[in-house]
Write an enzyme that holds these catalytic residues in place. Structure first.
Site, PDB file in Angstrom:
ATOM      1  N   HIS A  78      53.421  40.339 -21.517  1.00 60.29           N
ATOM      2  CA  HIS A  78      52.779  40.389 -20.205  1.00 60.29           C
ATOM      3  C   HIS A  78      53.493  39.477 -19.217  1.00 60.29           C
ATOM      4  CE1 HIS A  78      49.445  40.739 -23.264  1.00 60.29           C
ATOM      5  NE2 HIS A  78      49.374  41.909 -22.649  1.00 60.29           N
ATOM      6  N   HIS A 153      53.196  37.581 -27.010  1.00 66.41           N
ATOM      7  CA  HIS A 153      52.061  37.132 -27.820  1.00 66.41           C
ATOM      8  C   HIS A 153      52.279  37.429 -29.299  1.00 66.41           C
ATOM      9  CE1 HIS A 153      49.365  36.274 -24.364  1.00 66.41           C
ATOM     10  NE2 HIS A 153      50.145  37.156 -23.767  1.00 66.41           N
ATOM     11  N   ARG A 170      50.297  32.694 -27.681  1.00 68.66           N
ATOM     12  CA  ARG A 170      51.538  32.882 -26.925  1.00 68.66           C
ATOM     13  C   ARG A 170      52.679  32.282 -27.750  1.00 68.66           C
ATOM     14  NH1 ARG A 170      49.270  31.449 -20.824  1.00 68.66           N
ATOM     15  NH2 ARG A 170      47.420  32.767 -21.023  1.00 68.66           N
TER      16      ARG A 170
END
Length: 179
Positions: A78, A153, A170
Site C-alpha cells: 500500500h 505487509h 509492516r
C-alpha cells in the site's frame, strides 16, 4: 469467416476509439516528460528489499513495486500517507493514502483508498513485482508536504476490510522521492 469476424471486431474498436474525447490516449498511457518518484524499500533491519516507482500516466499514476529478499508468499502492498519509515514497525508512515476518504479495498463497494494496490506475490527466491494504475492520483498529491511511503505487509490483503485489509505487520517501507 474468421478473417471477416476479426476485421469487423477491429473496425468496431477503431470506431469506438474515434468517439473518444481524450485524443485517443487511454488511461495508463505514459505521459511525455511525466514526473517520476522512487522509493528505496528497506526491511526493519535496514536491508535493501527493492524499490517502488510512481510515474505520471494519462489519468493518474502508475505504481510499480519490484521486491527482493522478502519472505515467499502473498503480501499486502500500500501507499501510506506520510513519507517516513522509522523502523522497526514503520508506524511513522501513517495510514493508507486516502485523500477521497473512501473505505479500504477493491472488493469494498465504498472503496478503494488511493493507496490500495493488488497483493504482491513473492516467489520462492524472494522476488516479486506488482503494478497498478491509480486513477485520478497526481504526483503533487503523492509528494505533498509530508510525502508518502510504500509499505509491504507480512500477510495478504483481503481487499475489503477497512482500514487495512487485515494485512498484518509492516515488514518493508520506502519513502517516495522525486527522481
Amino acid at each position: 469467416m474468421r478473417v471477416t469476424t476479426v476485421m469487423m471486431i477491429g473496425a468496431g474498436a477503431l470506431a469506438l476509439m474515434a468517439c473518444r474525447d481524450d485524443g485517443g490516449v487511454s488511461a495508463g498511457t505514459p505521459v511525455a516528460r511525466g514526473a517520476r518518484a522512487v522509493a528505496a524499500l528497506h526491511s526493519a533491519s535496514g536491508a535493501d528489499v527493492g524499490r517502488a516507482t510512481a510515474t505520471e500516466v494519462a489519468g493518474g499514476l502508475r505504481v510499480t513495486v519490484d521486491a527482493k529478499a522478502l519472505p515467499p508468499g502473498t503480501h499486502g502492498a500500500h501507499i501510506h500517507t506520510t513519507g517516513r519509515c522509522d523502523p522497526p514497525g514503520f508506524e511513522t508512515a501513517g495510514g493508507h493514502w486516502n485523500p477521497l476518504m473512501k473505505k479500504h479495498g477493491s472488493m469494498n463497494p465504498q472503496g478503494p483508498h488511493e493507496g490500495d494496490m493488488p497483493n504482491l506475490v513473492i516467489d520462492s527466491g524472494g522476488r516479486g513485482t506488482v503494478a497498478a494504475v491509480i486513477p485520478g492520483a497526481t504526483m503533487a498529491g503523492l509528494l505533498d508536504t509530508d510525502g508518502a511511503a510504500l509499505v509491504i505487509h507480512a500477510n495478504p490483503d483481503d481487499l475489503a476490510t477497512d482500514p487495512s485489509g487485515n494485512s498484518g505487520a509492516r515488514i518493508a517501507c520506502g519513502v517516495f522521492q522525486p527522481s
